[in-house]
Design a protein around this motif. Structure first.
Motif, PDB file in Angstrom:
ATOM      1  N   GLY A 110       0.908  -1.167   0.105  1.00 24.91           N
ATOM      2  CA  GLY A 110      -0.044   0.064   0.020  1.00 24.91           C
ATOM      3  C   GLY A 110       0.752   1.290  -0.050  1.00 24.91           C
ATOM      4  O   GLY A 110       2.028   1.390   0.544  1.00 24.91           O
ATOM      5  N   GLU A 111       0.161   2.298  -0.204  1.00 23.75           N
ATOM      6  CA  GLU A 111       1.097   3.715  -0.606  1.00 23.75           C
ATOM      7  C   GLU A 111       1.244   4.143   0.849  1.00 23.75           C
ATOM      8  O   GLU A 111       0.255   4.070   1.846  1.00 23.75           O
ATOM      9  CB  GLU A 111      -0.021   4.721  -1.312  1.00 23.75           C
ATOM     10  CG  GLU A 111       0.673   5.936  -1.174  1.00 23.75           C
ATOM     11  CD  GLU A 111      -0.144   6.974  -2.208  1.00 23.75           C
ATOM     12  OE1 GLU A 111       0.034   8.080  -2.014  1.00 23.75           O
ATOM     13  OE2 GLU A 111      -1.203   6.458  -2.694  1.00 23.75           O
ATOM     14  N   GLY A 112       2.317   4.574   1.220  1.00 25.16           N
ATOM     15  CA  GLY A 112       2.778   4.967   2.505  1.00 25.16           C
ATOM     16  C   GLY A 112       3.148   4.069   3.422  1.00 25.16           C
ATOM     17  O   GLY A 112       3.345   4.252   4.690  1.00 25.16           O
ATOM     18  N   SER A 113       3.411   2.504   2.963  1.00 24.23           N
ATOM     19  CA  SER A 113       3.736   1.661   3.859  1.00 24.23           C
ATOM     20  C   SER A 113       5.313   1.825   3.937  1.00 24.23           C
ATOM     21  O   SER A 113       5.981   2.470   3.240  1.00 24.23           O
ATOM     22  CB  SER A 113       3.760   0.054   3.203  1.00 24.23           C
ATOM     23  OG  SER A 113       2.327  -0.036   2.876  1.00 24.23           O
TER      24      SER A 113
ATOM     25  N   ALA B 235       8.004  -3.337   5.693  1.00 23.25           N
ATOM     26  CA  ALA B 235       6.931  -3.578   6.615  1.00 23.25           C
ATOM     27  C   ALA B 235       6.177  -4.846   6.106  1.00 23.25           C
ATOM     28  O   ALA B 235       6.235  -4.939   4.864  1.00 23.25           O
ATOM     29  CB  ALA B 235       6.050  -2.385   6.696  1.00 23.25           C
ATOM     30  N   GLU B 236       5.588  -5.593   6.707  1.00 23.08           N
ATOM     31  CA  GLU B 236       4.892  -6.865   6.541  1.00 23.08           C
ATOM     32  C   GLU B 236       3.258  -6.520   6.923  1.00 23.08           C
ATOM     33  O   GLU B 236       2.892  -5.657   7.743  1.00 23.08           O
ATOM     34  CB  GLU B 236       5.310  -7.891   7.108  1.00 23.08           C
ATOM     35  CG  GLU B 236       6.701  -8.387   7.114  1.00 23.08           C
ATOM     36  CD  GLU B 236       7.188  -9.357   7.997  1.00 23.08           C
ATOM     37  OE1 GLU B 236       7.308 -10.426   7.596  1.00 23.08           O
ATOM     38  OE2 GLU B 236       7.098  -8.896   9.257  1.00 23.08           O
ATOM     39  N   CYS B 237       2.466  -6.945   5.939  1.00 21.48           N
ATOM     40  CA  CYS B 237       0.985  -6.868   6.152  1.00 21.48           C
ATOM     41  C   CYS B 237       0.357  -8.241   6.243  1.00 21.48           C
ATOM     42  O   CYS B 237       0.803  -9.352   5.861  1.00 21.48           O
ATOM     43  CB  CYS B 237       0.215  -6.106   5.211  1.00 21.48           C
ATOM     44  SG  CYS B 237       0.821  -4.198   4.952  1.00 21.48           S
ATOM     45  N   ALA B 238      -0.823  -8.278   7.066  1.00 23.09           N
ATOM     46  CA  ALA B 238      -1.504  -9.720   7.171  1.00 23.09           C
ATOM     47  C   ALA B 238      -3.074  -8.950   7.633  1.00 23.09           C
ATOM     48  O   ALA B 238      -3.241  -7.921   7.813  1.00 23.09           O
ATOM     49  CB  ALA B 238      -1.085 -10.345   8.191  1.00 23.09           C
TER      50      ALA B 238
ATOM     51  N   ALA C 217      -7.303  -5.673   9.605  1.00 23.69           N
ATOM     52  CA  ALA C 217      -5.861  -5.299   9.043  1.00 23.69           C
ATOM     53  C   ALA C 217      -4.872  -5.332   9.976  1.00 23.69           C
ATOM     54  O   ALA C 217      -4.957  -4.212  10.809  1.00 23.69           O
ATOM     55  CB  ALA C 217      -5.999  -4.293   7.771  1.00 23.69           C
ATOM     56  N   VAL C 218      -3.608  -5.771   9.909  1.00 22.30           N
ATOM     57  CA  VAL C 218      -2.479  -5.568  10.674  1.00 22.30           C
ATOM     58  C   VAL C 218      -1.265  -5.443   9.972  1.00 22.30           C
ATOM     59  O   VAL C 218      -1.085  -5.665   8.774  1.00 22.30           O
ATOM     60  CB  VAL C 218      -2.238  -6.631  11.697  1.00 22.30           C
ATOM     61  CG1 VAL C 218      -3.662  -6.580  12.678  1.00 22.30           C
ATOM     62  CG2 VAL C 218      -1.984  -7.862  11.156  1.00 22.30           C
ATOM     63  N   THR C 219      -0.335  -4.657  10.545  1.00 19.51           N
ATOM     64  CA  THR C 219       1.058  -4.633   9.940  1.00 19.51           C
ATOM     65  C   THR C 219       2.276  -4.749  11.045  1.00 19.51           C
ATOM     66  O   THR C 219       1.820  -4.569  12.241  1.00 19.51           O
ATOM     67  CB  THR C 219       1.188  -3.254   9.237  1.00 19.51           C
ATOM     68  OG1 THR C 219       2.301  -3.082   8.500  1.00 19.51           O
ATOM     69  CG2 THR C 219       1.221  -2.183  10.288  1.00 19.51           C
TER      70      THR C 219
ATOM     71  N   VAL D 144      -2.399   0.899  11.074  1.00 16.23           N
ATOM     72  CA  VAL D 144      -1.511   0.516   9.859  1.00 16.23           C
ATOM     73  C   VAL D 144      -0.875   1.672   9.102  1.00 16.23           C
ATOM     74  O   VAL D 144       0.223   1.829   9.098  1.00 16.23           O
ATOM     75  CB  VAL D 144      -2.371  -0.404   8.989  1.00 16.23           C
ATOM     76  CG1 VAL D 144      -1.608  -0.529   7.659  1.00 16.23           C
ATOM     77  CG2 VAL D 144      -2.920  -1.589   9.319  1.00 16.23           C
ATOM     78  N   GLU D 145      -1.527   2.825   8.985  1.00 20.30           N
ATOM     79  CA  GLU D 145      -1.038   4.089   8.307  1.00 20.30           C
ATOM     80  C   GLU D 145      -0.045   4.467   9.682  1.00 20.30           C
ATOM     81  O   GLU D 145       0.821   5.163   9.208  1.00 20.30           O
ATOM     82  CB  GLU D 145      -2.305   5.175   8.330  1.00 20.30           C
ATOM     83  CG  GLU D 145      -3.183   4.681   7.050  1.00 20.30           C
ATOM     84  CD  GLU D 145      -4.219   5.693   6.840  1.00 20.30           C
ATOM     85  OE1 GLU D 145      -3.986   6.825   7.549  1.00 20.30           O
ATOM     86  OE2 GLU D 145      -4.987   5.779   5.932  1.00 20.30           O
TER      87      GLU D 145
END
Length: 507
Positions: free
Chosen positions: A44-47, A51-54, A73-75, A101-102
């Motif tokens: 995603g934009e701004g990650s 970083a990992e996402c799930a 959603a988690v990161t 997340v953001e």
């Protein structure tokens, strides 16, 4: 570390988000493997880099753990120094409606550096927010304009339009919100955080909660005290369980009064040059109030926009601009434009061109109205607005005005959490003395409720958010040291203004 996102209506909204209409309200789905995490690279934009996402499936209703679930959603941003890693640090965003997340995308690298690699930095999008299962009340666009949704009274103090709008929003949420909306609450957010902890395989979490995130953090620490490690509450709310939401909004009025003198000194500084608003700081307040009253009588059009600069829009921009000195120049430019040009359209940009998103509206209303019952007597709001307008003219009665909670269909499913002194002494609070959204006197209520569990660092500064944000070396050092070493001040303490930080923030 201000948790500033485009969402978060109640306390942290800095600008209206772009509206993406969601025509069908999300409903819960049954997940085959609740509680598991399948990490992947964030795209995603701004990650944050690396970083990992799930997505984490959690119960829609924790009383029915085998029933329908919702996706959260988690990161995660892993420690860059595995040998120094001691645990996991959760960033709890403000709101209701802020995205964790953001927050990791914006602040994760800075936090990782400040904590010297001691933690994996993680964040969570609460139900209805960001990449989590969506929620939508189907509220008309005209009712999602910030100046309307925040229930600013008419120039004469009348709130009848706000009453009708609050009723419409509540009825739309009752028709369209579904089970996901009914599941929104601070206690369920705390439960979702604990589900995330379990999925991470952590025995305990450390956390930094900002603004509304301080209340989420306090509720988690009350519900799961044995699962807290090092806990930071930055810019705390009054946790009075009988007045949740109402007190938070009401405190915006004295908060604006507390922090306006900082803007006035900035606006009267000769260094402003041609953008200087007044020769003396004491002249800025009457100038602003007179301009707002003039715009009440005769609004100004924006060039290329269908919106008008009304007195209430000017007041709303002021209230938001006080959160951060970076907002001062834009506010000053708007004031200058409104004071000149006669009847010609304003060439400055419309400061709030877009309505709030369906998610913004639904998450705020769902969380705050599901947490606690609100008064339903309209006349009580009329009296409160009249008193507040007289006492705090900068905000003209808005913080005391009515919300959809006055017409909410469902009673809260649970009693609100009472924050107490029972639990480990592992909480550090940090608070600006002049905060426009969560004023210091409200934070003192949180401090009193926590008792010996907490220590409070008060900071000689204005603005909303302290750690890694004000530039105050004393407060930054106190929080970072606590997170890295566990060392807190022996008692409540005070950080004086940093000359270097004040010079930087005044530019």
């Amino acid at each position: 570390m201000r948790s500033r996102s485009r969402t978060g209506i109640l306390l942290t909204l800095s600008a209206a988000a772009c509206a993406t209409a969601l025509t069908v309200p999300a409903q819960a789905a049954t997940a085959p493997h609740p509680g598991s995490l399948g990490w992947r690279a964030c795209t995603g934009e701004g990650s944050a880099a690396g970083a990992e996402c799930a997505t984490l499936a959690v119960p829609l209703d924790y009383r029915k753990p085998s029933g329908p679930s919702v996706d959260i959603a988690v990161t995660r941003l892993r420690s860059e120094r595995p040998e120094a890693r001691r645990g996991t640090l959760l960033l709890i965003a403000g709101g209701p409606g802020g995205s964790g997340v953001e927050a990791v995308g914006r602040e994760g690298e800075k936090v990782r550096k400040a904590t010297q690699g001691a933690y994996d930095i993680v964040g969570i999008d609460p139900r209805g927010v960001g990449g989590s299962t969506a929620v939508d009340c189907g509220v008309a666009e005209s009712d999602r304009q910030l100046v309307e949704f925040r229930a600013w009274p008419r120039p004469d103090g009348d709130i009848s339009e706000s009453v009708a709008r609050a009723r419409r929003v509540a009825e739309a949420c009752a028709r369209n919100g579904g089970d996901v909306l009914r599941s929104l609450s601070t206690r369920n957010e705390a439960r979702d955080i604990d589900s995330f902890r379990k999925a991470l395989g952590e025995r305990k979490l450390s956390a930094v909660g900002v603004s509304y995130g301080t209340y989420v953090g306090a509720v988690y620490a009350q519900m799961f005290p044995e699962r807290t490690d090092r806990w930071v509450l930055d810019s705390s709310l009054d946790p009075d369980p009988a007045r949740l939401g109402r007190t938070w909004l009401a405190n915006m009025a004295p908060g604006a009064e507390d922090s306006f003198p900082d803007f006035a000194r900035w606006a009267a500084d000769p260094a402003r040059g041609k953008d200087r608003l007044a020769e003396r700081p004491e002249d800025v307040r009457p100038m602003f109030l007179n301009l707002a009253a003039e715009l009440d009588r005769k609004p100004r059009a924006f060039k290329g926009s269908s919106h008008l600069l009304t007195g209430n829009l000017l007041r709303q921009v002021l209230q938001l601009s006080l959160y951060d000195r970076a907002g001062y120049p834009g506010l000053a430019a708007l004031v200058q434009a409104a004071r000149s040009g006669g009847d010609s359209p304003l060439t400055v940009p419309d400061p709030l061109p877009e309505p709030l998103t369906q998610r913004d509206v639904a998450v705020f209303a769902g969380t705050v109205c599901n947490d606690v019952s609100w008064p339903r007597d309209v006349s009580s709001y009329e009296r409160a607005v009249a008193a507040d307008r007289a006492r705090h003219p900068l905000t003209a009665g808005m913080p005391a005005s009515i919300t959809p909670c006055a017409f909410w269909k469902d009673e809260p499913a649970e009693k609100p959490t009472r924050i107490t002194s029972r639990g480990p002494s592992n909480i550090l609070m940090v608070q600006n003395l002049r905060d426009p959204a969560t004023p210091h006197h409200g934070a003192l209520k949180m401090r009193a409720a926590l008792g010996d569990r907490a220590r409070l660092v008060s900071v000689e500064s204005s603005g909303h958010g302290v750690w890694l944000d004000t530039g105050n070396a004393c407060s930054d050092r106190a929080v970072s040291r606590f997170l890295v070493t566990g060392q807190r001040p022996a008692g409540d303490t005070f950080c004086a203004a940093s000359a270097e930080a004040e010079d930087q923030r005044s530019r």
